[in-house]
Design a protein around this motif. Structure first.
Motif, PDB file in Angstrom:
ATOM      1  N   UNK A   6     -13.057  -5.022  -7.693  1.00 21.01           N
ATOM      2  CA  UNK A   6     -13.561  -4.894  -6.389  1.00 21.01           C
ATOM      3  C   UNK A   6     -12.695  -5.672  -5.452  1.00 21.01           C
ATOM      4  N   UNK A   7     -12.081  -4.888  -4.516  1.00 19.47           N
ATOM      5  CA  UNK A   7     -11.175  -5.453  -3.410  1.00 19.47           C
ATOM      6  C   UNK A   7     -12.139  -5.471  -1.943  1.00 19.47           C
ATOM      7  N   UNK A   8     -12.214  -6.550  -1.630  1.00 22.00           N
ATOM      8  CA  UNK A   8     -12.795  -6.633   0.039  1.00 22.00           C
ATOM      9  C   UNK A   8     -11.883  -7.346   0.640  1.00 22.00           C
ATOM     10  N   UNK A   9     -11.266  -6.361   1.714  1.00 25.15           N
ATOM     11  CA  UNK A   9     -10.389  -6.750   2.909  1.00 25.15           C
ATOM     12  C   UNK A   9     -11.226  -7.334   4.194  1.00 25.15           C
ATOM     13  N   UNK A  10     -10.753  -8.025   4.745  1.00 24.66           N
ATOM     14  CA  UNK A  10     -11.311  -8.588   6.127  1.00 24.66           C
ATOM     15  C   UNK A  10     -11.239  -7.652   7.100  1.00 24.66           C
ATOM     16  N   UNK A  11     -11.768  -7.633   8.071  1.00 28.64           N
ATOM     17  CA  UNK A  11     -11.997  -6.736   9.229  1.00 28.64           C
ATOM     18  C   UNK A  11     -10.601  -6.267   9.859  1.00 28.64           C
ATOM     19  N   UNK A  12      -9.598  -6.721   9.566  1.00 35.26           N
ATOM     20  CA  UNK A  12      -8.320  -6.290  10.315  1.00 35.26           C
ATOM     21  C   UNK A  12      -7.851  -5.051   9.311  1.00 35.26           C
ATOM     22  N   UNK A  13      -8.402  -4.795   8.325  1.00 36.85           N
ATOM     23  CA  UNK A  13      -8.099  -3.456   7.420  1.00 36.85           C
ATOM     24  C   UNK A  13      -8.833  -2.695   8.036  1.00 36.85           C
ATOM     25  N   UNK A  17      -5.035   1.919   8.644  1.00 35.55           N
ATOM     26  CA  UNK A  17      -4.132   0.951   7.675  1.00 35.55           C
ATOM     27  C   UNK A  17      -4.016   1.413   6.309  1.00 35.55           C
ATOM     28  N   UNK A  18      -5.275   1.435   5.945  1.00 32.15           N
ATOM     29  CA  UNK A  18      -5.380   1.747   4.241  1.00 32.15           C
ATOM     30  C   UNK A  18      -4.893   3.078   4.175  1.00 32.15           C
ATOM     31  N   UNK A  19      -5.040   4.024   4.992  1.00 28.10           N
ATOM     32  CA  UNK A  19      -4.469   5.495   4.701  1.00 28.10           C
ATOM     33  C   UNK A  19      -2.722   5.197   4.560  1.00 28.10           C
ATOM     34  N   UNK A  20      -2.167   4.396   5.738  1.00 29.38           N
ATOM     35  CA  UNK A  20      -0.726   4.528   5.493  1.00 29.38           C
ATOM     36  C   UNK A  20      -0.251   3.560   4.053  1.00 29.38           C
ATOM     37  N   UNK A  21      -0.986   2.652   3.950  1.00 27.41           N
ATOM     38  CA  UNK A  21      -0.810   1.824   2.546  1.00 27.41           C
ATOM     39  C   UNK A  21      -1.028   2.835   1.509  1.00 27.41           C
ATOM     40  N   UNK A  22      -2.182   3.336   1.328  1.00 21.96           N
ATOM     41  CA  UNK A  22      -2.492   3.833  -0.106  1.00 21.96           C
ATOM     42  C   UNK A  22      -1.168   5.166   0.019  1.00 21.96           C
ATOM     43  N   UNK A  46     -17.690  -4.942   7.998  1.00 18.25           N
ATOM     44  CA  UNK A  46     -16.413  -4.651   8.767  1.00 18.25           C
ATOM     45  C   UNK A  46     -15.287  -4.657   7.671  1.00 18.25           C
ATOM     46  N   UNK A  47     -14.259  -4.300   7.956  1.00 19.95           N
ATOM     47  CA  UNK A  47     -13.276  -4.404   6.880  1.00 19.95           C
ATOM     48  C   UNK A  47     -13.279  -3.070   6.026  1.00 19.95           C
ATOM     49  N   UNK A  48     -12.618  -3.361   4.759  1.00 19.18           N
ATOM     50  CA  UNK A  48     -12.470  -2.137   4.040  1.00 19.18           C
ATOM     51  C   UNK A  48     -12.740  -2.719   2.500  1.00 19.18           C
ATOM     52  N   UNK A  49     -13.436  -1.763   1.749  1.00 20.66           N
ATOM     53  CA  UNK A  49     -13.715  -2.261   0.420  1.00 20.66           C
ATOM     54  C   UNK A  49     -12.995  -1.117  -0.480  1.00 20.66           C
ATOM     55  N   UNK A  71       3.604  -4.110   0.827  1.00 21.72           N
ATOM     56  CA  UNK A  71       3.407  -2.697   1.776  1.00 21.72           C
ATOM     57  C   UNK A  71       2.777  -3.294   3.042  1.00 21.72           C
ATOM     58  N   UNK A  72       1.390  -3.935   2.797  1.00 25.30           N
ATOM     59  CA  UNK A  72       0.525  -4.335   3.870  1.00 25.30           C
ATOM     60  C   UNK A  72       1.405  -5.420   4.866  1.00 25.30           C
ATOM     61  N   UNK A  73       2.353  -6.433   4.142  1.00 24.71           N
ATOM     62  CA  UNK A  73       2.983  -7.215   4.934  1.00 24.71           C
ATOM     63  C   UNK A  73       4.109  -6.596   5.722  1.00 24.71           C
TER      64      UNK A  73
END
Length: 99
Positions: A6-13, A17-22, A46-49, A71-73
């Protein structure tokens, strides 16, 4: 035995952005080695799970460090990554799963 992650990204995700990285690290026609199941959506806070099942936590950790985080960086710049919260990650052994 596989591991759920389980990965929990902060509200900046965001979904964008998820779609681009994925699209870059998990293309539909070329799933990463060791990935059994992948799901993602907005977090209630908020954010992404993301909830995945991998052949092992070690395989996931290598993939995260070698593909996802760079890739996120690249997308948001190293400075922004350094200022934001790192994703929260939890894992556990999977006793049973269906595909």
């Amino acid at each position: 035995m596989p591991d759920a992650v389980w990965i929990e990204f902060a509200p900046g995700m965001t979904a964008e952005l998820y779609d681009e990285v994925n699209d870059r690290v998990n293309p539909a026609d070329n799933r990463p080695a060791g990935l059994i199941f992948h799901s993602a959506g907005p977090s209630p806070d908020g954010g992404w799970r993301i909830v995945d099942v991998w052949d092992s936590r070690a395989t996931f950790d290598r993939f995260l460090e070698s593909h996802v985080m760079p890739t996120i960086a690249e997308r948001v710049a190293e400075e922004a990554m350094a200022q934001g919260e790192p994703p929260k990650i939890e894992s556990w052994p999977v006793h049973n799963y269906n595909t």
